[in-house]
Design an enzyme around this catalytic site. Structure first.
Site, short mmCIF file in Angstrom:
data_model
loop_
_atom_site.label_atom_id
_atom_site.label_comp_id
_atom_site.label_asym_id
_atom_site.label_seq_id
_atom_site.Cartn_x
_atom_site.Cartn_y
_atom_site.Cartn_z
N GLU A 235 -39.15 8.96 -0.34
CA GLU A 235 -39.89 8.18 0.59
C GLU A 235 -39.52 7.33 1.56
OE1 GLU A 235 -43.07 8.56 0.71
OE2 GLU A 235 -43.59 10.06 -0.63
N TYR B 209 -46.85 0.59 0.36
CA TYR B 209 -46.95 2.07 0.28
C TYR B 209 -45.91 2.78 -0.68
CZ TYR B 209 -46.21 6.93 1.64
OH TYR B 209 -45.59 8.27 1.53
N ASP C 179 -50.17 6.00 4.02
CA ASP C 179 -49.17 6.06 5.54
C ASP C 179 -49.70 6.47 6.68
OD1 ASP C 179 -49.80 8.74 4.90
OD2 ASP C 179 -47.73 9.52 4.62
#
Length: 376
Positions: free
Chosen positions: A57, A140, A158
């Site tokens: 990520e 996020y 996102d």
């Protein structure tokens, strides 16, 4: 005549208001058949490794899946666990990161690994709140890791998910102003059951079906409930506030050689753009006309007979364009030993984590060199 129209898996129909639970179930069913195979994604039915999820990520922020794949696998081979990454030298991490850009992410990656290894016994916190306390983890990333690695109910948002939600609910207010509205709408669909799979499913939907241009509406499990599709405006969403023109900053880099032909490099301050990175010494980058060598020379790393190399080094960052002049000099005697930084042979420059803009400076300086390696 053979039709070239994209085949549809769902019959054309006006949009219907579908219950959130129906939307979640239909997306999970689609995901079970269409999930992407990714290096960091656990096989169906298996628990994801939090280290893998977190690492991917961070790497995926403002970078494509295709680009990240080789970097992810290289990092895992070199640092198989978060403890291994925590114990690594920062320069080694920055060097391995080279090419992914946004180097603050790499610095925070290292700090986060050290925090997890040092303060959490090598285990990532399993809640959004706990994850948000770690360096470099924002809303996020915390939601993504909590959902995917720990199957916590968390709403990911996102760029892909923003696009999906803007179209599903026909949100015409432009980003970034509509971001919070899109997050609330996304939260209404996030299920309590299989939230990790759902998070990956909605991201996959945006990446493979609800794409920016020519969305494949006929293949979408949310075809019937999509308000933008029904209104014929799917491809126009999400709308975005026009960006202001990027300003241009200018500065000067100093290519200094010692009597042995080694180049002076130094580390930039920890704070600010490219913080902590190794650079060819440079002055301030400001919005101003190009400076004369005499004016810029006060920021030179050593007293020497500097001369400007022809041409400019140009680079674009997220918020501005940069133009660098390059001044070159040789320093003799023992005075070079007092210069602040490290002296690196030209053929060893690749051993250091130089950001892209500095690699451009290196290529520019070497291109102006004589075959002997000098700059004059």
């Amino acid at each position: 005549m053979t039709s070239t129209k994209e085949p549809s898996l769902f019959p054309a129909a006006p949009a219907r208001t579908l219950e959130p639970a129906v939307l979640a179930r239909s997306l999970l069913a689609w995901y079970d058949s269409h999930r992407r195979v990714l290096p960091w994604r656990a096989p169906a039915g298996r628990t994801a490794d939090p280290y893998h999820v977190w690492l991917s990520e961070i790497m995926l922020q403002q970078t494509t899946v295709v680009t990240v794949g080789p970097y992810f696998e290289a990092f895992l081979k070199r640092w198989p666990t978060v403890a291994d990454l925590a114990a690594a030298d920062l320069d080694a991490v920055l060097h391995a990161w080279a090419g992914l850009g946004y180097y603050a992410r790499a610095r925070n990656l290292h700090k986060c690994a050290q925090a997890v290894a040092g303060s959490h016994g090598g285990h990532f916190p399993d809640t959004e709140e706990g994850l948000r306390q770690l360096p470099g983890i924002g809303a996020y990333t915390a939601a993504a890791v909590a959902a995917i690695a720990f199957d916590r109910r968390a709403t990911v948002l996102d760029g892909n998910v923003e696009r999906v939600m803007a179209r599903l609910f026909a949100v015409e207010e432009p980003l970034p102003g509509s971001k919070e509205k899109l997050r609330v709408l996304a939260d209404t669909i996030t299920p309590d059951r299989r939230p990790g799979d759902y998070a990956q499913a909605v991201m996959d939907l945006g990446a493979t079906v609800c794409v920016p241009r020519k969305p494949r509406c006929g293949q979408c499990p949310w075809h019937d409930g999509c308000a933008a599709r029904a209104a014929g405006i799917a491809e126009t969403l999400p709308r975005k506030t026009p960006k202001a023109d990027k300003p241009t900053r200018r500065g000067m880099a100093f290519w200094l050689l010692n009597p042995e032909g080694a180049v002076l490099l130094r580390r930039r301050p920890e704070s600010g753009l490219l913080g902590g990175m190794i650079e060819v010494p440079s002055g301030d980058w400001l919005e101003r006309p190009a400076q004369s060598l005499a004016a810029a020379g006060i920021q030179a790393p050593a007293a020497a007979k500097w001369r400007l190399l022809p041409g400019l080094v140009r680079h674009t960052f997220t918020h501005f364009h940069l133009e660098l002049q390059v001044a070159a000099a040789r320093v003799g005697g023992d005075s070079w030993k007092a210069a602040e930084g490290i002296w690196v042979p030209v053929d060893r420059l690749s051993d250091h984590a130089l950001p892209t803009v500095m690699m451009k400076v290196v290529r520019h300086a070497l291109g102006a060199s004589e075959p002997s390696g000098g700059v004059f």
